[in-house]
Write a protein that holds these residues in place. Structure first.
Motif, short mmCIF file in Angstrom:
data_model
loop_
_atom_site.label_atom_id
_atom_site.label_comp_id
_atom_site.label_asym_id
_atom_site.label_seq_id
_atom_site.Cartn_x
_atom_site.Cartn_y
_atom_site.Cartn_z
N ARG A 195 11.23 48.38 -57.26
CA ARG A 195 10.53 48.84 -56.06
C ARG A 195 11.55 49.36 -55.06
NH1 ARG A 195 6.86 44.32 -53.73
NH2 ARG A 195 5.89 46.12 -52.73
N ARG A 196 11.09 49.82 -53.94
CA ARG A 196 12.01 50.33 -52.92
C ARG A 196 12.78 49.18 -52.27
NH1 ARG A 196 8.29 54.81 -49.65
NH2 ARG A 196 7.90 56.17 -51.44
N TYR A 200 11.97 43.98 -56.64
CA TYR A 200 11.40 44.17 -57.96
C TYR A 200 9.95 43.67 -57.97
CZ TYR A 200 16.32 44.61 -59.31
OH TYR A 200 17.63 44.99 -59.40
N GLY A 201 9.20 44.17 -58.92
CA GLY A 201 7.84 43.70 -59.15
C GLY A 201 7.66 43.38 -60.62
#
Length: 220
Positions: A195-196, A200-201
């Motif tokens: 992710r930005r 994290y995802g």
């Protein structure tokens, strides 16, 4: 350490092979357990992509996780230099991680992601499959025709259950924005993704549903 240079949709000259071997000699210093380095060179024929028409992908296969880096430039020598810089940085990070955090950690065996070559195994070439049937095989299919066909490349990998931390680590080592794995705690197929802002995802699939039964209900 074995160095294998192959061209995809292009011929690879001996001069480039020798240059790649000289460049990749440094890999043995950063990863003493490295057994093989695959170098894949791809040429892009589209004139609108002339600035990145040559792509070089480097894959280091050792006793630990696979480490990969790739780069594109207007010539393959420049692309190799850029890819080597990324690879060296990832090998240093892998070495430091082994020293600091994972001295007793059992890592996932490397996965051979090269397309299956029947001639290499002494077998006659079978009809082109529509989906991969064994780990390591990659299959390309084309959807549509005309000026803008869509090419879909499918790969089949063997999977060893791992922790979320290990999945994030291996994602960084191959330089991808996502990583598909089986969570060792839940046994669920999961995807870690970037992710930005260096966060994290993780998305997991609930495989408890009876897909065959649902398919019957929809067709009824």
């Amino acid at each position: 350490m074995e160095i294998v240079v192959v061209g995809r949709h292009t011929e690879v000259a001996d001069r480039f092979r020798r240059h790649a071997e000289d460049k990749l000699a440094k890999v043995q210093q950063l990863s003493p357990s490295a057994q093989r380095v695959d170098v894949e060179v791809t040429h892009e024929n589209n004139p609108r992509l002339s600035g990145v028409r040559e792509r070089v992908e480097l894959t280091v296969r050792a006793k630990g996780p696979v480490v990969r880096a790739e780069a594109a430039a207007d010539d393959r020598f420049g692309a190799l230099d850029l890819a080597m810089e990324k690879l060296a940085e990832r090998l240093r990070r892998a070495r430091d991680r082994r020293k600091d955090h994972h001295r007793n950690h059992t890592v996932t065996p490397p996965v051979d992601v090269r397309p299956f070559d029947p001639a290499e195994h002494g077998a006659p070439e079978p009809p082109a499959p529509t989906t991969p049937s064994h780990p390591g095989e990659a299959v390309e299919t084309t959807i549509g025709d005309g000026d803008s066909p869509i090419v879909i490349r499918q790969k089949l990998h063997s999977a060893e259950p791992m922790t979320m931390d290990d999945a994030l680590y291996e994602m960084e080592m191959v330089g991808h924005d996502f990583y598909l794995f089986v969570d060792v705690e839940t046994s669920r197929p999961s995807v870690a993704y970037r992710r930005r802002g260096w966060t994290y995802g993780v998305v997991a699939l609930d495989t408890a549903c009876d897909c065959a039964e649902q398919k019957v209900e929809k067709s009824a």
